[in-house]
Design an enzyme around this catalytic site. Structure first.
Site, PDB file in Angstrom:
ATOM      1  CB  SER A 145      -0.878  -0.004   1.256  1.00 39.00           C
ATOM      2  OG  SER A 145      -1.530   1.229   1.455  1.00 39.00           O
ATOM      3  CE1 TYR A 158      -5.142  -1.852   4.717  1.00 38.90           C
ATOM      4  CE2 TYR A 158      -3.938   0.189   4.324  1.00 38.90           C
ATOM      5  CZ  TYR A 158      -4.537  -0.959   3.845  1.00 38.90           C
ATOM      6  OH  TYR A 158      -4.529  -1.221   2.499  1.00 38.90           O
TER       7      TYR A 158
END
Length: 253
Positions: A145, A158
């Protein structure tokens, strides 16, 4: 072998986690079109749409329902899979996100995210890579990510998990590159999926994101498929421990 033949996945079997929609679905369908047989892994009985898309294109897919938060059960699931299939390509795409301010972030949210995004990824990779190591051949792609490089806001678990995913790309690669296993990552930028729906519907946040992306738009899941095929194919045989960023230029700003 022609140059473009090196991008073919003909004769390979690929397992894609989180394959019900979004990025996982797009990668699975693209792999099928490139010649691979697919194993679709999801945590609910919601893989029919991806299966239908693959079959409509003339491919084949096998569905596997596993709750990745239940990490204690994963070794047995892996052994069952390996008794049925030779897995040549593993795409660790499944991930969850839980949002809250860091000062209020619950340990339950933290554990859920870390179990799914990191612990499950580690265990799946560890077990499914063993036959690859014996064959001296295999491809492993971790979906990272932009938050593998940045901190974000309201997503501490996250962010931590995606930094870990990026680190595991390097850690696995350092041990396994000599055995013919290419372990690499793919870091999507801002992609229009269910995970980003809330952000896109926030007019102010959406505008600030678009202003930073040189391409001037959110990405689509299909924008990642070319890079995903490359990382799964013979064309990337000398790429090891690298995370390829596909973000419309976000990181260049």
């Amino acid at each position: 072998m022609g140059y473009l033949d090196r991008f073919s996945l003909e004769g390979k079997t690929a397992l894609v986690t989180g394959a019900a929609g979004g990025i996982g679905q797009a990668i699975a369908v693209a792999y099928s079109k490139a010649g691979a047989k697919l194993i679709l892994l999801g945590h609910r009985n919601n893989l029919d749409e991806t299966t239908q898309l693959i079959e409509e294109g003339g491919g084949s897919a096998h569905q596997v329902i596993i709750d990745l938060e239940d990490v204690e059960s994963l070794p047995a699931y892996c052994e069952d899979l390996l008794s049925q299939f030779q897995i040549d390509i593993l795409v660790n795409n499944a991930g969850i996100i839980r949002r809250d301010e860091a000062s209020d972030y619950s340990i339950d949210n933290w554990n859920a995210v870390m179990n799914t995004n990191v612990n499950a990824l580690f265990l799946l990779t560890q077990h499914l890579a063993r036959p690859m190591l014996e064959r001296k051949e295999g491809k492993i792609i971790n979906i990272a990510s932009l938050l593998s490089y940045q901190g974000g806001v309201y997503v501490p678990a996250y962010t931590a998990s995606k930094h870990a995913v990026n680190g595991l790309v390097k850690a696995f690669s350092n041990e396994w590159a000599k055995d013919g296993i290419q372990v690499n990552g793919l870091a999507p930028g801002y992609i229009a999926t269910n995970n980003t729906k809330a952000i896109r519907e926030d007019e102010k946040r959406n505008q600030s994101i678009l202003e930073r992306i040189p391409a001037g738009r959110w990405g689509e899941a299909e924008d990642l498929t070319g890079a995903a095929i490359f990382l799964a194919s013979e064309a990337s045989n000398y790429m090891n421990g690298h995370t390829l960023i596909v973000d419309g230029g976000w990181m260049a700003r």
